[in-house]
Scaffold this motif. Structure first.
Motif, PDB file in Angstrom:
ATOM      1  N   MET A  66       0.849  -1.196   0.000  1.00  0.00           N
ATOM      2  CA  MET A  66       0.000   0.000   0.000  1.00  0.00           C
ATOM      3  C   MET A  66       0.881   1.241   0.000  1.00  0.00           C
ATOM      4  O   MET A  66       1.914   1.294   0.649  1.00  0.00           O
ATOM      5  CB  MET A  66      -0.901  -0.012   1.241  1.00  0.00           C
ATOM      6  CG  MET A  66      -1.869   1.177   1.306  1.00  0.00           C
ATOM      7  SD  MET A  66      -2.856   1.166   2.809  1.00  0.00           S
ATOM      8  CE  MET A  66      -3.689  -0.398   2.663  1.00  0.00           C
ATOM      9  N   SER A  83       2.237   4.853   0.932  1.00  0.00           N
ATOM     10  CA  SER A  83       2.212   5.629   2.161  1.00  0.00           C
ATOM     11  C   SER A  83       1.371   6.883   1.978  1.00  0.00           C
ATOM     12  O   SER A  83       1.235   7.399   0.875  1.00  0.00           O
ATOM     13  CB  SER A  83       3.644   6.027   2.556  1.00  0.00           C
ATOM     14  OG  SER A  83       4.227   6.820   1.554  1.00  0.00           O
ATOM     15  N   ILE A  84       0.824   7.372   3.069  1.00  0.00           N
ATOM     16  CA  ILE A  84      -0.045   8.543   3.048  1.00  0.00           C
ATOM     17  C   ILE A  84       0.724   9.770   3.506  1.00  0.00           C
ATOM     18  O   ILE A  84       1.299   9.792   4.585  1.00  0.00           O
ATOM     19  CB  ILE A  84      -1.281   8.323   3.940  1.00  0.00           C
ATOM     20  CG1 ILE A  84      -2.095   7.136   3.416  1.00  0.00           C
ATOM     21  CG2 ILE A  84      -2.141   9.567   4.006  1.00  0.00           C
ATOM     22  CD1 ILE A  84      -3.232   6.763   4.313  1.00  0.00           C
ATOM     23  N   THR A  89       1.085  13.610   4.805  1.00  0.00           N
ATOM     24  CA  THR A  89       0.312  14.580   5.602  1.00  0.00           C
ATOM     25  C   THR A  89       1.037  15.917   5.659  1.00  0.00           C
ATOM     26  O   THR A  89       0.890  16.675   6.607  1.00  0.00           O
ATOM     27  CB  THR A  89       0.073  14.056   7.029  1.00  0.00           C
ATOM     28  OG1 THR A  89       1.357  13.798   7.648  1.00  0.00           O
ATOM     29  CG2 THR A  89      -0.743  12.786   7.020  1.00  0.00           C
ATOM     30  N   GLU A 105      -5.762   4.391  -4.606  1.00  0.00           N
ATOM     31  CA  GLU A 105      -5.160   4.632  -3.301  1.00  0.00           C
ATOM     32  C   GLU A 105      -4.940   6.131  -3.090  1.00  0.00           C
ATOM     33  O   GLU A 105      -4.420   6.814  -3.978  1.00  0.00           O
ATOM     34  CB  GLU A 105      -3.825   3.902  -3.203  1.00  0.00           C
ATOM     35  CG  GLU A 105      -3.963   2.388  -3.329  1.00  0.00           C
ATOM     36  CD  GLU A 105      -2.632   1.666  -3.272  1.00  0.00           C
ATOM     37  OE1 GLU A 105      -2.603   0.535  -2.769  1.00  0.00           O
ATOM     38  OE2 GLU A 105      -1.614   2.237  -3.718  1.00  0.00           O
ATOM     39  N   ARG A 106      -5.328   6.610  -1.943  1.00  0.00           N
ATOM     40  CA  ARG A 106      -5.100   8.020  -1.661  1.00  0.00           C
ATOM     41  C   ARG A 106      -3.678   8.198  -1.136  1.00  0.00           C
ATOM     42  O   ARG A 106      -3.150   7.367  -0.400  1.00  0.00           O
ATOM     43  CB  ARG A 106      -6.129   8.577  -0.692  1.00  0.00           C
ATOM     44  CG  ARG A 106      -6.057   8.055   0.730  1.00  0.00           C
ATOM     45  CD  ARG A 106      -7.025   8.818   1.618  1.00  0.00           C
ATOM     46  NE  ARG A 106      -6.988   8.300   2.982  1.00  0.00           N
ATOM     47  CZ  ARG A 106      -7.667   8.825   3.988  1.00  0.00           C
ATOM     48  NH1 ARG A 106      -8.441   9.882   3.788  1.00  0.00           N
ATOM     49  NH2 ARG A 106      -7.585   8.313   5.198  1.00  0.00           N
ATOM     50  N   SER A 111      -4.123  12.280   3.239  1.00  0.00           N
ATOM     51  CA  SER A 111      -5.326  12.142   4.061  1.00  0.00           C
ATOM     52  C   SER A 111      -5.862  13.473   4.570  1.00  0.00           C
ATOM     53  O   SER A 111      -6.914  13.506   5.210  1.00  0.00           O
ATOM     54  CB  SER A 111      -5.033  11.232   5.263  1.00  0.00           C
ATOM     55  OG  SER A 111      -4.035  11.817   6.093  1.00  0.00           O
ATOM     56  N   THR A 146      -9.610  14.299  -0.686  1.00  0.00           N
ATOM     57  CA  THR A 146      -9.312  12.895  -0.349  1.00  0.00           C
ATOM     58  C   THR A 146      -9.478  12.595   1.133  1.00  0.00           C
ATOM     59  O   THR A 146      -9.301  11.456   1.554  1.00  0.00           O
ATOM     60  CB  THR A 146      -7.882  12.534  -0.780  1.00  0.00           C
ATOM     61  OG1 THR A 146      -6.964  13.531  -0.302  1.00  0.00           O
ATOM     62  CG2 THR A 146      -7.787  12.437  -2.291  1.00  0.00           C
ATOM     63  N   ASP A 158      -8.534   4.699   2.130  1.00  0.00           N
ATOM     64  CA  ASP A 158      -7.127   4.502   1.764  1.00  0.00           C
ATOM     65  C   ASP A 158      -7.021   3.673   0.493  1.00  0.00           C
ATOM     66  O   ASP A 158      -6.182   3.927  -0.365  1.00  0.00           O
ATOM     67  CB  ASP A 158      -6.379   3.800   2.896  1.00  0.00           C
ATOM     68  CG  ASP A 158      -6.140   4.715   4.088  1.00  0.00           C
ATOM     69  OD1 ASP A 158      -6.231   5.950   3.917  1.00  0.00           O
ATOM     70  OD2 ASP A 158      -5.869   4.192   5.180  1.00  0.00           O
ATOM     71  N   ARG A 159      -7.861   2.654   0.400  1.00  0.00           N
ATOM     72  CA  ARG A 159      -7.951   1.817  -0.794  1.00  0.00           C
ATOM     73  C   ARG A 159      -9.416   1.772  -1.221  1.00  0.00           C
ATOM     74  O   ARG A 159     -10.279   1.331  -0.472  1.00  0.00           O
ATOM     75  CB  ARG A 159      -7.413   0.404  -0.526  1.00  0.00           C
ATOM     76  CG  ARG A 159      -5.897   0.381  -0.314  1.00  0.00           C
ATOM     77  CD  ARG A 159      -5.388  -1.009   0.041  1.00  0.00           C
ATOM     78  NE  ARG A 159      -5.710  -2.004  -0.978  1.00  0.00           N
ATOM     79  CZ  ARG A 159      -4.990  -2.224  -2.088  1.00  0.00           C
ATOM     80  NH1 ARG A 159      -3.907  -1.485  -2.328  1.00  0.00           N
ATOM     81  NH2 ARG A 159      -5.328  -3.159  -2.942  1.00  0.00           N
ATOM     82  N   TRP A 160      -9.666   2.239  -2.412  1.00  0.00           N
ATOM     83  CA  TRP A 160     -11.042   2.459  -2.895  1.00  0.00           C
ATOM     84  C   TRP A 160     -11.203   1.649  -4.178  1.00  0.00           C
ATOM     85  O   TRP A 160     -10.628   1.990  -5.211  1.00  0.00           O
ATOM     86  CB  TRP A 160     -11.231   3.950  -3.135  1.00  0.00           C
ATOM     87  CG  TRP A 160     -12.620   4.398  -3.449  1.00  0.00           C
ATOM     88  CD1 TRP A 160     -13.786   3.712  -3.281  1.00  0.00           C
ATOM     89  CD2 TRP A 160     -12.983   5.680  -3.977  1.00  0.00           C
ATOM     90  NE1 TRP A 160     -14.853   4.476  -3.666  1.00  0.00           N
ATOM     91  CE2 TRP A 160     -14.393   5.702  -4.094  1.00  0.00           C
ATOM     92  CE3 TRP A 160     -12.258   6.823  -4.342  1.00  0.00           C
ATOM     93  CZ2 TRP A 160     -15.084   6.796  -4.587  1.00  0.00           C
ATOM     94  CZ3 TRP A 160     -12.939   7.924  -4.824  1.00  0.00           C
ATOM     95  CH2 TRP A 160     -14.347   7.910  -4.944  1.00  0.00           C
TER      96      TRP A 160
END
Length: 359
Positions: free
Chosen positions: A1, A3-4, A6, A140-141, A144, A149, A154-156
């Motif tokens: 996945m 990473s997000i 910020t 995937e965003r 956040s 978004t 996180d996973r759509w």
């Protein structure tokens, strides 16, 4: 996945409140392939306008793209367009609009039009290249905290066209906020040319805080209008999804919230009285700020969310690689119920109160 992130400072800043209702021209004209979901997009946007505190005016009339008419709008939203949907004077007026602080939002095939207009490229960020067959994919965003978004999973995973692009939108200053899990779909599409890499991670949605399309800013304009683009939005089902609706509308509100237009008391364009003392007749010919011409191919939607008349006339029936099946028949339209209303400058033809059926 993935990473997000910020760390998006501009997205975390508090959004200023408008002094008047921001007015946005939603442009759904097509000169080639036409998406079946366009009438649904119009209906959905009309229904939720009041919820988000904006006023939409829908049109497919390229003659509205003049300095005079665009001066009454805070933003333009291009939705699922195709090919050359503006002539040279219209492109020039759109450039002046951007240089005047006007805001841009693009949805889905908004990246598949005006391929010869470099100023438009700078606003949208990248041109569409191709997509694989319509299929389920997992998006995937990457951020956040960005409004568009913040409420996206996180996973759509859903059925959608995975767009590939002719360049990396980051080269136009874009910050990519959504990507796709490349293992979640079958990339059976073919590029239409020998283009530069689109960059990694694969761009799906992005924003540009100060797009090059606004440069050079006109006299008395203190800041550029923001841009937001998402490649999602192919099907009726996607447009009917509340998460997707929030994705589009929060992106629009973020762009408007850059406070570069009359609705926020600045700039040369928009719905309100600008604080700037500009007098340029080419970009600010009217102080009424109630522009948003209605006429052939035009519908107004009030800030209370009611559709006030609609027309979705189409031209062309070719289906390039940019999309799946759809109607391209002349006279393609929709049935819309609501109170029809005339707004602002340049109204063409009679407008009648009542229930409107547009063929």
């Amino acid at each position: 996945m993935m990473s997000i992130s910020t760390t998006t400072v501009s997205a975390q800043q508090a959004q200023p409140q408008p002094q008047s209702t921001p007015r946005v021209l939603v442009y759904t004209a097509t000169a080639g392939f036409r998406h079946d979901s366009i009438p649904t997009a119009i209906q959905v946007l009309g229904n939720i306008a009041g919820q988000y505190g904006v006023e939409f005016v829908f049109s497919e009339d390229r003659s509205l793209f003049t300095n005079e008419t665009l001066s009454g709008f805070d933003g333009v939203m291009f939705v699922s367009n195709s090919d050359e949907v503006l002539d040279a004077p219209g492109q020039a007026a759109l450039q002046t609009f951007f240089q005047s602080g006007g805001v841009y939002t693009g949805v889905h095939a908004a990246s598949a039009c005006l391929f010869q207009d470099n100023n438009y490229l700078q606003a949208v960020g990248a041109y569409f290249d191709y997509h694989p067959q319509l299929q389920q994919a997992t998006f995937e965003r990457l951020n956040s905290t960005f409004p568009a978004t913040a409420n996206v999973p996180d996973r759509w995973t859903f059925v959608e066209e995975v767009y590939h692009f002719r360049s990396d939108p980051r080269s136009e200053g874009a910050v990519v906020i959504m990507t796709v899990d490349e293992s979640s779909y079958n990339n059976d599409g073919t590029s239409t040319g020998n283009y530069p890499p689109e960059g990694s991670p694969h761009p799906i949605a992005w924003y540009i805080d100060s797009p090059n399309s606004a440069q050079p800013l006109l006299d008395s304009v203190t800041k550029a209008g923001r841009s937001f683009y998402t490649s999602l939005g192919h099907t009726n089902e996607t447009w009917q999804n509340s998460t997707f609706q929030g994705h589009v509308m929060e992106g629009l509100l973020w762009a408007l919230g850059g406070a570069s237009t009359r609705a926020y008391g600045v700039g040369l364009v928009g719905n309100g009285t600008a604080s700037a003392s500009a007098t340029s007749t080419s970009s600010s010919p009217s102080s009424t700020a109630s522009a948003g011409a209605t006429g052939s191919g035009t519908a107004a939607v009030s800030s209370t969310g009611g559709v006030t008349g609609a027309s979705a006339s189409a031209s062309g029936s070719s289906a390039p690689a940019s999309s799946q099946s759809g109607s391209g028949a002349p006279g393609y339209g929709q049935l819309v119920f609501g109170k029809m209303a005339a707004v602002g400058l340049g109204m063409v033809g009679a407008v009648v109160l009542g229930t409107g059926m547009v063929l």
